[in-house]
Every structure is written in structure tokens, then in C-alpha cells.
Motif scaffolding. Structure first.
Motif, PDB file in Angstrom:
ATOM      1  N   UNK A  13       0.865  -1.180   0.000  1.00 21.41           N
ATOM      2  CA  UNK A  13       0.000   0.000   0.000  1.00 21.41           C
ATOM      3  C   UNK A  13       0.901   1.229   0.000  1.00 21.41           C
ATOM      4  N   UNK A  14       0.563   2.225  -0.811  1.00 24.67           N
ATOM      5  CA  UNK A  14       1.361   3.458  -0.868  1.00 24.67           C
ATOM      6  C   UNK A  14       0.596   4.556  -0.135  1.00 24.67           C
ATOM      7  N   UNK A  15       1.258   5.160   0.845  1.00 26.56           N
ATOM      8  CA  UNK A  15       0.626   6.199   1.661  1.00 26.56           C
ATOM      9  C   UNK A  15       1.284   7.539   1.382  1.00 26.56           C
ATOM     10  N   UNK A  22       2.659  13.126  10.476  1.00 26.95           N
ATOM     11  CA  UNK A  22       1.816  12.026   9.984  1.00 26.95           C
ATOM     12  C   UNK A  22       2.694  10.875   9.471  1.00 26.95           C
ATOM     13  N   UNK A  23       3.785  11.230   8.770  1.00 19.41           N
ATOM     14  CA  UNK A  23       4.689  10.195   8.238  1.00 19.41           C
ATOM     15  C   UNK A  23       5.295   9.386   9.384  1.00 19.41           C
ATOM     16  N   UNK A  24       5.746  10.090  10.416  1.00 16.22           N
ATOM     17  CA  UNK A  24       6.369   9.399  11.549  1.00 16.22           C
ATOM     18  C   UNK A  24       5.337   8.526  12.268  1.00 16.22           C
ATOM     19  N   UNK A  25       4.113   9.034  12.377  1.00 15.98           N
ATOM     20  CA  UNK A  25       3.039   8.256  13.009  1.00 15.98           C
ATOM     21  C   UNK A  25       2.810   6.942  12.263  1.00 15.98           C
ATOM     22  N   UNK A  59       5.735   4.558   2.581  1.00 19.26           N
ATOM     23  CA  UNK A  59       5.355   5.911   3.026  1.00 19.26           C
ATOM     24  C   UNK A  59       6.070   6.903   2.118  1.00 19.26           C
ATOM     25  N   UNK A  60       5.329   7.463   1.176  1.00 20.87           N
ATOM     26  CA  UNK A  60       5.894   8.325   0.134  1.00 20.87           C
ATOM     27  C   UNK A  60       6.119   9.738   0.686  1.00 20.87           C
ATOM     28  N   UNK A 145      12.703  12.162  15.414  1.00 19.43           N
ATOM     29  CA  UNK A 145      12.532  10.781  15.892  1.00 19.43           C
ATOM     30  C   UNK A 145      11.114  10.504  16.389  1.00 19.43           C
ATOM     31  N   UNK A 146      10.201  11.435  16.102  1.00 17.94           N
ATOM     32  CA  UNK A 146       8.816  11.225  16.532  1.00 17.94           C
ATOM     33  C   UNK A 146       8.453  12.132  17.681  1.00 17.94           C
ATOM     34  N   UNK A 147       9.447  12.473  18.503  1.00 21.93           N
ATOM     35  CA  UNK A 147       9.125  13.371  19.609  1.00 21.93           C
ATOM     36  C   UNK A 147       9.965  14.641  19.577  1.00 21.93           C
ATOM     37  N   UNK A 148      11.133  14.581  18.933  1.00 23.31           N
ATOM     38  CA  UNK A 148      11.975  15.787  18.918  1.00 23.31           C
ATOM     39  C   UNK A 148      12.928  15.755  17.737  1.00 23.31           C
TER      40      UNK A 148
END
Ligand code: FAD
Length: 299
Positions: A13-15, A22-25, A59-60, A145-148
Motif C-alpha cells: 500500500x502506498x501512503x 503524519x509520516x512518523x506516526x 510511506x511516500x 525521531x517522533x518526539x523531537x
């Protein structure tokens, strides 16, 4: 051609996330079942060669506008990781402030690949030909890194061994400009040796950025060597030997020995480690010899 049921089930699946968050999530949710894609030129070769499995989710990053572009920002040139190698090659800002990088990307693959391939993908590859140039330019990498945000130099990144759970968000090159009132001059050199003239994987890649006084005394020097599957490294011993000196025959001989000692390439079916070592040492010495005012005219 329509895919059959089995092929459809195997297709990832291509997102297309709209933001870095959003990408990191997505990556956090799917873990190793998902991979970030940039130009996909490297990923595609890995999937085709079977060295990496096709993941369930792609994840594009191309859908995140803030990850592209080249701008001047707080004394640095900030390059979005999704900037293509073609755009790096034609950038006026890079031509002015970091011609070494322009030279490096010009030597990567051919037009069709460079139109898709990104600088970020080349950096994350770690052994990409742009990496020695970024080390010589003292480039800094910004990751999320998702948080910083996390920062490290291109040199630190190349010498690290961790995988990349993070998202590369920016590549920053400090702005260095020639000072018209100073008697020093900046110089740079990029050399890639492959098995043919162009469109070739590298056997050895050398990048140098320095500054010299009118009489050739070196006031700044950063040398990096990589190539093939060899992780690019800074040639600090050669730098230390040459800094503050005019590169004469004896000094360059010592620098040659220092590169032989510090550069640790791998032998592969195409070239031995010794061939690569000697090539790197010769490239470094030749570049420094030719930039010295007393030798330039003999070059
Ligand atoms: C024919 C051919 C010739 C080539 N010649 C050369 C060459 O001469 N020199 C050279 O160095 N390379 C070469 N390559 C390899 C490749 O094309 C380049 O290294 C290119 O710059 C990779 O960029 P990409 O955007 O295609 O990366 P992708 O394939 O999209 O991604 C590469 C890796 O980086 C990760 N990634 C990408 N962006 C990010 C990000 N922002 N954050 C976190 N992870 C990220 C991906 O998940 C993947 O693991 C060649 C490839 C081909 C097919």
C-alpha cells in the motif's frame, strides 16, 4: 496490464502523508512493515536484487512539501532531503556556496536516475557519493525521531552503525564565502573513480574542501574518502599533517602514507582494498598538489 489476485495481495500500500508528524506516526504504527520512500531509485535496486524485502507499506515522502527545496537559513544552506539530485546540480545557491556538492551530485548515476533520486536518499544510503562531499563541507543533518529534532554532523552519521528509525528532515551546509579583504582563498576537489568514465558505481570517492593563503599555506582543510560499499570517513591524520603547512613533496608524501593508514576500504570482486587505498591516497595528494600556487601552472 491488470494485476492478478495474488499480485494484488503482494503489492504494498502506498501512503502519502501530508506532514512530517503524519509520516512518523505511520512508521511508528507499522514498524518494519513500512518504509519511507523518496525517489525509490535505491530501494528499487534492493528489491530487485532481493537484498531488501518489499514491505507491506510504502510511506511516500514526496507528498510533504516542506521536505523539498534549497534555501539560505541562519548562515547555512538548508536542503530538504526530498530535493532531487538534478535540482541540487542546477541550484544557484549551491553553486555559490557549496560547489563541491554540485560536483558530487553531477557524478552520481545519469540524468534519468538523478531526476528521481534525492539527496536525502543518498545520505540515508550512507555510502552514497554525496556523503564524502557533505563530510568535507561540514554538513549537519537534522532528524525527527517522533518526539523531537536530533542533530548530528554528516561525519557522525557516516561513522555510526545504527539503522534509521528516524526521518531525515534537513541537510545544512554552513555558508562559507570568500572574504575579498582576506588573502586566503577557498578551494575544493571532488574525484570519483569507477570502472568506466561515467554512469558508474564508484570504487573510490574523495572530497576535499580547504582554504589556503596566497603562498599556499593551508589554513583550513577537510578531506573525506569513501567509494563502493566503504563507509565514508574523514582523513583527519592527513589533515593534521598538512594544516598550517605549504604542501611540498615531503608533506604530501606523509599525507599519502596517512591516507593509506586511515582509509579502510573493502575488497570486492571489482577491486582490492590495496588498490582502493592507493587510489584514494593518490587522489588526495594530486588534488592538494595542483591547488598549491607553485604547482598549479605545472599541473
Ligand atoms: C542505475 C543507478 C545508478 C546509481 N548510481 C549511483 C551513484 O553513482 N552514486 C550513488 O551514490 N548512488 C547511486 N545510485 C543509488 C541511488 O540512486 C542514489 O543513492 C540516490 O540518491 C538514492 O536516493 P533515492 O531518493 O532514490 O532514495 P530511496 O531509494 O527512495 O531511499 C533510499 C533509502 O533512504 C531512506 N530514506 C529516503 N529518504 C529518507 C528520509 N528523508 N528520512 C529517512 N529515510 C529516508 C529510504 O527508506 C531507503 O532506505 C544509483 C542507482 C541506480 C538505480
Amino acid at each position: 496490464m491488470a494485476l492478478n489476485q495474488e499480485e494484488l495481495l503482494r503489492s504494498p500500500a502506498v501512503w502519502q502523508p501530508r506532514s512530517i508528524e503524519e509520516a512518523i506516526g505511520m512508521k511508528e504504527e507499522w514498524g518494519s512493515a513500512a518504509v519511507y520512500t523518496a525517489g525509490s531509485t535505491l530501494l528499487r535496486t534492493q528489491w530487485e536484487a532481493g537484498t531488501a524485502a518489499m514491505p507491506r507499506h510504502l510511506i511516500d515522502l514526496g507528498s510533504i512539501a516542506s521536505l523539498s527545496g534549497i534555501r539560505e537559513e541562519e548562515g547555512a544552506i538548508a536542503i530538504g532531503p526530498m530535493t532531487t539530485l538534478t535540482d541540487c546540480r542546477s541550484s544557484g545557491l549551491l553553486a555559490e556556496h557549496a560547489p563541491l556538492l554540485v560536483d558530487a551530485v553531477r557524478n552520481i548515476a545519469g540524468w534519468s536516475v538523478r531526476n528521481l533520486a534525492t539527496l536525502g536518499g543518498n545520505v540515508v544510503y550512507r555510502v552514497g557519493d554525496a556523503v564524502p562531499a557533505l563530510i568535507a563541507l561540514n554538513a549537519k543533518l537534522e532528524w525527527h525521531d517522533g518526539s523531537r529534532l536530533l542533530f548530528e554532523s554528516a561525519e557522525e552519521w557516516a561513522s555510526s552503525s545504527y539503522a534509521v528509525p528516524r526521518l531525515l528532515t534537513s541537510i545544512r551546509i554552513p555558508c562559507e564565502e570568500d572574504d575579498p579583504t582576506s588573502n586566503t582563498k577557498r578551494f575544493f576537489a571532488f574525484h570519483k573513480v569507477g570502472r568506466r568514465e561515467a554512469f558508474t558505481p564508484s570504487l573510490v570517492t574523495v572530497a576535499i574542501q580547504g582554504e589556503a593563503e596566497e603562498d599556499g599555506t593551508l589554513t583550513k582543510l577537510r578531506i573525506a574518502a569513501g567509494g563502493g560499499q566503504t563507509t565514508p570517513v574523514r582523513m583527519t591524520r592527513a589533515e593534521e599533517l598538512l594544516l598550517g603547512a605549504k604542501p611540498d613533496g615531503a608533506g604530501l608524501q606523509q599525507a599519502f602514507e596517512a591516507v593509506l593508514e586511515q582509509y579502510e576500504p573493502r575488497t570486492d570482486p571489482f577491486a582490492t582494498d590495496l588498490y582502493r587505498k592507493r587510489t584514494a591516497a593518490n587522489l588526495v595528494v594530486a588534488a592538494l598538489w595542483s591547488q598549491s600556487p607553485s604547482n598549479a601552472s605545472k599541473g
